[in-house]
Enzyme design. Structure first.
Site, PDB file in Angstrom:
ATOM      1  N   ASP A   9     -29.049  -8.998   5.438  1.00  0.00           N
ATOM      2  CA  ASP A   9     -29.934  -9.975   6.100  1.00  0.00           C
ATOM      3  C   ASP A   9     -31.250  -9.339   6.574  1.00  0.00           C
ATOM      4  O   ASP A   9     -32.321  -9.956   6.481  1.00  0.00           O
ATOM      5  CB  ASP A   9     -29.260 -10.570   7.345  1.00  0.00           C
ATOM      6  CG  ASP A   9     -28.092 -11.478   7.014  1.00  0.00           C
ATOM      7  OD1 ASP A   9     -27.892 -11.785   5.830  1.00  0.00           O
ATOM      8  OD2 ASP A   9     -27.388 -11.868   7.956  1.00  0.00           O
ATOM      9  N   HIS A  10     -31.150  -8.111   7.118  1.00  0.00           N
ATOM     10  CA  HIS A  10     -32.353  -7.490   7.689  1.00  0.00           C
ATOM     11  C   HIS A  10     -33.421  -7.200   6.635  1.00  0.00           C
ATOM     12  O   HIS A  10     -34.604  -7.115   6.957  1.00  0.00           O
ATOM     13  CB  HIS A  10     -32.005  -6.187   8.398  1.00  0.00           C
ATOM     14  CG  HIS A  10     -31.448  -6.386   9.779  1.00  0.00           C
ATOM     15  ND1 HIS A  10     -31.092  -7.607  10.288  1.00  0.00           N
ATOM     16  CD2 HIS A  10     -31.186  -5.501  10.769  1.00  0.00           C
ATOM     17  CE1 HIS A  10     -30.636  -7.467  11.509  1.00  0.00           C
ATOM     18  NE2 HIS A  10     -30.680  -6.195  11.835  1.00  0.00           N
ATOM     19  N   ARG A  18     -43.767 -11.203   6.308  1.00  0.00           N
ATOM     20  CA  ARG A  18     -45.018 -11.447   5.594  1.00  0.00           C
ATOM     21  C   ARG A  18     -44.979 -12.691   4.715  1.00  0.00           C
ATOM     22  O   ARG A  18     -45.977 -13.036   4.088  1.00  0.00           O
ATOM     23  CB  ARG A  18     -45.325 -10.223   4.692  1.00  0.00           C
ATOM     24  CG  ARG A  18     -45.839  -9.019   5.456  1.00  0.00           C
ATOM     25  CD  ARG A  18     -47.279  -9.264   5.901  1.00  0.00           C
ATOM     26  NE  ARG A  18     -47.732  -8.239   6.805  1.00  0.00           N
ATOM     27  CZ  ARG A  18     -48.440  -7.167   6.424  1.00  0.00           C
ATOM     28  NH1 ARG A  18     -48.761  -6.971   5.169  1.00  0.00           N
ATOM     29  NH2 ARG A  18     -48.820  -6.286   7.320  1.00  0.00           N
ATOM     30  N   HIS A  43     -26.016 -14.076   5.618  1.00  0.00           N
ATOM     31  CA  HIS A  43     -25.866 -15.223   6.521  1.00  0.00           C
ATOM     32  C   HIS A  43     -27.006 -16.187   6.230  1.00  0.00           C
ATOM     33  O   HIS A  43     -28.170 -15.882   6.490  1.00  0.00           O
ATOM     34  CB  HIS A  43     -25.931 -14.716   7.970  1.00  0.00           C
ATOM     35  CG  HIS A  43     -25.690 -15.780   8.994  1.00  0.00           C
ATOM     36  ND1 HIS A  43     -25.633 -15.495  10.340  1.00  0.00           N
ATOM     37  CD2 HIS A  43     -25.495 -17.121   8.894  1.00  0.00           C
ATOM     38  CE1 HIS A  43     -25.402 -16.624  11.019  1.00  0.00           C
ATOM     39  NE2 HIS A  43     -25.332 -17.621  10.159  1.00  0.00           N
ATOM     40  N   ARG A  49     -34.147 -18.265   8.784  1.00  0.00           N
ATOM     41  CA  ARG A  49     -35.072 -17.265   9.325  1.00  0.00           C
ATOM     42  C   ARG A  49     -35.091 -15.975   8.497  1.00  0.00           C
ATOM     43  O   ARG A  49     -36.044 -15.234   8.540  1.00  0.00           O
ATOM     44  CB  ARG A  49     -34.758 -16.953  10.777  1.00  0.00           C
ATOM     45  CG  ARG A  49     -33.481 -16.176  10.980  1.00  0.00           C
ATOM     46  CD  ARG A  49     -33.363 -15.702  12.392  1.00  0.00           C
ATOM     47  NE  ARG A  49     -33.007 -16.790  13.290  1.00  0.00           N
ATOM     48  CZ  ARG A  49     -32.389 -16.599  14.457  1.00  0.00           C
ATOM     49  NH1 ARG A  49     -32.112 -15.382  14.863  1.00  0.00           N
ATOM     50  NH2 ARG A  49     -32.065 -17.606  15.221  1.00  0.00           N
ATOM     51  N   THR A 100     -29.095 -12.680  17.142  1.00  0.00           N
ATOM     52  CA  THR A 100     -28.061 -12.486  16.136  1.00  0.00           C
ATOM     53  C   THR A 100     -26.826 -13.229  16.622  1.00  0.00           C
ATOM     54  O   THR A 100     -26.840 -13.799  17.718  1.00  0.00           O
ATOM     55  CB  THR A 100     -27.774 -10.976  15.935  1.00  0.00           C
ATOM     56  OG1 THR A 100     -26.748 -10.817  14.941  1.00  0.00           O
ATOM     57  CG2 THR A 100     -27.312 -10.302  17.217  1.00  0.00           C
ATOM     58  N   GLY A 192     -22.215  -4.816  15.353  1.00  0.00           N
ATOM     59  CA  GLY A 192     -22.557  -3.695  16.222  1.00  0.00           C
ATOM     60  C   GLY A 192     -21.953  -2.361  15.800  1.00  0.00           C
ATOM     61  O   GLY A 192     -22.080  -1.376  16.534  1.00  0.00           O
TER      62      GLY A 192
HETATM   63  N1  PXP Z   1     -20.146  -9.948  10.849  1.00  0.00           N
HETATM   64  C1  PXP Z   1     -20.716 -11.118  11.275  1.00  0.00           C
HETATM   65  C2  PXP Z   1     -19.873 -12.347  11.286  1.00  0.00           C
HETATM   66  C3  PXP Z   1     -22.058 -11.159  11.659  1.00  0.00           C
HETATM   67  O1  PXP Z   1     -22.597 -12.317  12.068  1.00  0.00           O
HETATM   68  C4  PXP Z   1     -22.830  -9.980  11.575  1.00  0.00           C
HETATM   69  C5  PXP Z   1     -24.286 -10.024  11.935  1.00  0.00           C
HETATM   70  O2  PXP Z   1     -24.962 -10.842  11.031  1.00  0.00           O
HETATM   71  C6  PXP Z   1     -22.219  -8.803  11.117  1.00  0.00           C
HETATM   72  C7  PXP Z   1     -20.874  -8.807  10.785  1.00  0.00           C
HETATM   73  C8  PXP Z   1     -22.980  -7.519  11.000  1.00  0.00           C
HETATM   74  O3  PXP Z   1     -23.334  -7.082  12.262  1.00  0.00           O
HETATM   75  P1  PXP Z   1     -24.350  -5.868  12.414  1.00  0.00           P
HETATM   76  O4  PXP Z   1     -25.637  -6.295  11.775  1.00  0.00           O
HETATM   77  O5  PXP Z   1     -24.450  -5.644  13.872  1.00  0.00           O
HETATM   78  O6  PXP Z   1     -23.733  -4.703  11.666  1.00  0.00           O
END
Ligand code: PXP
Length: 239
Positions: A9-10, A18, A43, A49, A100, A192
């Protein structure tokens, strides 16, 4: 041996900053797979977003391992999942203002609607997991929905302010694993987890898949920056 699902996602978040086309999370997913990831997690949020519908469609075509779609249990998302058919859907709570996913899904409170979503997705041949806190009542409710897996929310463990609090959270996770196994639910975990805390959770055993995003993409930015700067220095200096 536990599997690793890489959440990309990141990568999409940087692209959206951008509004252009790079970096492409579809390419990131392929690189993660080449490096040994057992699965790719994305996700698709209601507000789009980061991950876009186009990313999901393309990853369904290109991901060679397993595609796990995190989604809210809404009619819109269920319809998209049934059309695109990821290998697994993980139901998560979603709030517009959150940075998040902030907590596990309250399955007890929403039992009927979650059960309905689980059934529809399973009828479409999709494995269903539910993201929940390591709380026995929530896990029992997950069992009632007929879900295949739970994903234990490890955020409280990851954010524990000291060793004592961390140990307490670890015990909760361990008990959650045992209860889920007793109820015949598969167990995943995530949120996390990073390079310094993941081993404590992995050492508990019983977790099939870890879904990790933030720490992996953060490390990628730092370890990749040296090479990226060198390549640009070369172009600027020797044009
Ligand atoms: N699992 C779920 C259900 C999540 O929503 C997320 C964050 O999108 C993650 C795992 C991954 O979490 P992190 O980005 O903190 O490793």
């Amino acid at each position: 041996m536990a599997r690793l699902g890489v959440n990309v996602d990141h990568v999409a978040t940087i692209r959206q900053a951008r509004g252009g086309s790079e970096p492409d999370p579809v390419t990131a997913a392929a690189i993660a797979e080449l490096a040994g990831a057992d699965g790719i997690t994305i996700h698709l949020r209601e507000d789009r977003r980061h991950i876009q519908d186009r990313d999901l469609t393309l990853m369904r075509q290109t991901v060679q391992t397993r595609l796990n779609l995190e989604m809210a249990a809404t009619e819109e998302m269920i319809a998209i999942a049934l059309k695109v058919k990821p290998d697994c859907c993980t139901l998560v709570p979603e709030k517009r203002a959150e940075l998040t996913t902030e907590g596990g899904l309250d399955v007890r409170l929403n039992l009927d609607s979650v059960k309905g979503a689980v059934q529809k997705l399973q009828e479409g041949g999709i494995i269903v997991s539910i993201f929940v806190d390591p709380d026995p009542d929530q896990i029992k409710a997950c069992h009632k929905t007929g879900a295949d897996y739970i994903e234990i929310h490890t955020g409280a463990f990851a954010d524990a302010p000291d060793i004592g609090a961390e140990e307490k959270e670890l015990v909760k996770i361990e008990n959650a694993i045992k209860l889920a196994q007793k109820l015949d639910l598969g167990v995943n975990a995530g949120h996390g987890l990073n390079y310094s805390n993941v081993r404590k959770v992995a050492a508990l055993g019983g977790i099939e898949e870890f879904n990790i995003g933030h720490s992996i993409i953060s490390k990628a930015v730092l370890v990749g920056l040296d090479r990226a700067v060198r390549d640009m220095v070369e172009l600027v200096r020797y044009a």
